[in-house]
Design an enzyme around this catalytic site. Structure first.
Site, short mmCIF file in Angstrom:
data_model
loop_
_atom_site.label_atom_id
_atom_site.label_comp_id
_atom_site.label_asym_id
_atom_site.label_seq_id
_atom_site.Cartn_x
_atom_site.Cartn_y
_atom_site.Cartn_z
N GLU A 82 0.82 -1.21 0.00
CA GLU A 82 0.00 0.00 0.00
C GLU A 82 0.85 1.27 0.00
O GLU A 82 0.50 2.26 -0.65
CB GLU A 82 -0.95 -0.01 1.21
CG GLU A 82 -2.12 -0.96 1.08
CD GLU A 82 -1.74 -2.42 1.26
OE1 GLU A 82 -2.51 -3.31 0.84
OE2 GLU A 82 -0.64 -2.69 1.83
N HIS A 98 -10.61 -6.40 8.24
CA HIS A 98 -11.49 -6.37 7.08
C HIS A 98 -12.80 -5.64 7.35
O HIS A 98 -13.67 -5.57 6.47
CB HIS A 98 -11.82 -7.79 6.62
CG HIS A 98 -10.65 -8.54 6.07
ND1 HIS A 98 -9.59 -8.92 6.84
CD2 HIS A 98 -10.39 -8.98 4.81
CE1 HIS A 98 -8.71 -9.58 6.09
NE2 HIS A 98 -9.17 -9.62 4.86
#
Length: 355
Positions: free
Chosen positions: A91, A160
């Site tokens: 990321e 998540h």
């Protein structure tokens, strides 16, 4: 890292039919389409890419796979590998590359696969992306969009199902928005891409498969405008993303008990459009702010403080907050306890009315 796609279980909606006749599809106004929120974002991305060759998509598994949630499905086949880039699992590298591309005149749109995966890129976002334009006294623009699927209600594991929006709303130089409907998703992603400032685009993943009308031929509402989605006279409810649906459910329950509730969809978390909120509170005298995120030092905290400053003499009760608990997101089996539902919102409405 690829994740298992969570399939859409929504049944298609049909208009009523006479006995013995096949169901007839509901009529849609000209220029509209009935789309799930995920497909509305996909359509908005396609439109933006068609309009501007400088728009690029970047992310893990967003090419042939179309992303974990299939939001970018079909776009690499249509626009090619040079405009829809499958990236390494990094990321920080995704955001850093996007910053460089923006400095060269491109308009990159980065997908973060899940909310909890954004933190390896946090330094690039807050230390570089947010500050670059100010550092160069406005001479360098940063038209970067970061798409973040966020929130709960999908039964997933740790990392998540988080709601990290407050970290970024606290950072000057970033814009934050979150659509709650497919129509907003279609238009807001295009407005975000058109912005010359970096935009964090928070997508309520639990709403990805819920359908709604999308006006494909209309015009976009202002990107940072709040909107009244239900009028009422006794209590104001404010929220964003998936929470808007919960607030509307609570408003229906309240109405069945004789309480008139107004619901406002924030749409933008930074900047926040306070005008509709203040006007509503001056009418109702009561405010409940709801969010899936933990309540401590949150967007909800900021709204509560600002409304108290701006409309103190209109308040008939303290501003109340309904939020996720101040604890790490629990295992999936406990998410219904952790996340605010209509009953928790309605309990806050009752407490506000009791003052």
């Amino acid at each position: 890292m690829s994740e298992k796609l969570i399939t859409n279980t929504d049944a298609p909606h049909h208009a009523g039919s006479r006995d013995g006749e096949a169901p007839r599809p509901a009529r849609k106004p000209a220029g509209t389409a009935e789309l799930p929120l995920a497909k509305a974002i996909n359509a908005g991305l396609r439109k933006a890419m068609g309009d501007d060759s400088k728009v690029l998509l970047m992310g893990e598994d967003i090419g042939p796979l179309g992303g974990v949630f299939r939001v970018t499905e079909g776009l690499q086949a249509e626009f090619g590998e040079k405009r829809v880039l499958d990236t390494p699992l990094a990321e920080s590298g995704i955001i850093g590359t996007a910053i460089g591309l923006a400095m060269r005149g491109y308009r990159p749109v980065c997908e973060i696969q899940f909310d909890g995966f954004i933190f390896p890129g946090f330094d690039q976002i807050t230390s570089q992306l947010a500050k670059m334009t100010n550092r160069h006294e406005g001479q360098v623009q940063m038209p970067v969009v970061i798409r973040v699927p966020y929130g709960g209600h999908i039964g997933a594991v740790e990392h998540h199902q988080e709601s990290p929006e407050a970290y970024f709303a606290h950072t000057p130089g970033l814009r934050l928005v979150s659509p709650s409907t497919p129509n907003d998703a279609y238009w807001m992603i295009q407005e975000a891409i058109a912005s010359n400032d970096p935009v964090m685009f928070f997508e309520p993943k639990s709403r990805y498969w819920h359908k709604g009308p999308v006006d494909l031929t209309g015009s976009a509402a202002p990107l940072h405008a709040s909107r009244v989605v239900r009028t009422g006279s006794e209590v104001t409810l404010v929220g964003h993303g998936a929470m808007v649906t919960v607030l509307l459910q609570a408003a229906e329950l309240a109405a069945s008990e004789g309480t008139s509730v107004e619901v406002i969809d924030l749409r933008s978390l930074s900047p926040i459009d306070y005008s509709p909120i203040i006007a509503s509170v001056r009418k109702t005298g009561r405010l409940v702010v709801a969010s899936e995120a933990p309540g401590f030092v949150s967007v909800s905290s900021e709204i509560a403080a600002t409304v108290t400053e701006a409309a103190f003499y209109s308040l008939e009760a303290p501003v109340l907050r309904v939020s996720g608990f101040d604890a790490p997101f629990p295992p999936a089996g406990l998410e219904t306890i952790y996340l605010p539902d209509a009953d928790r919102v309605l309990e806050a409405v009752d407490r506000a009315m009791a003052y």
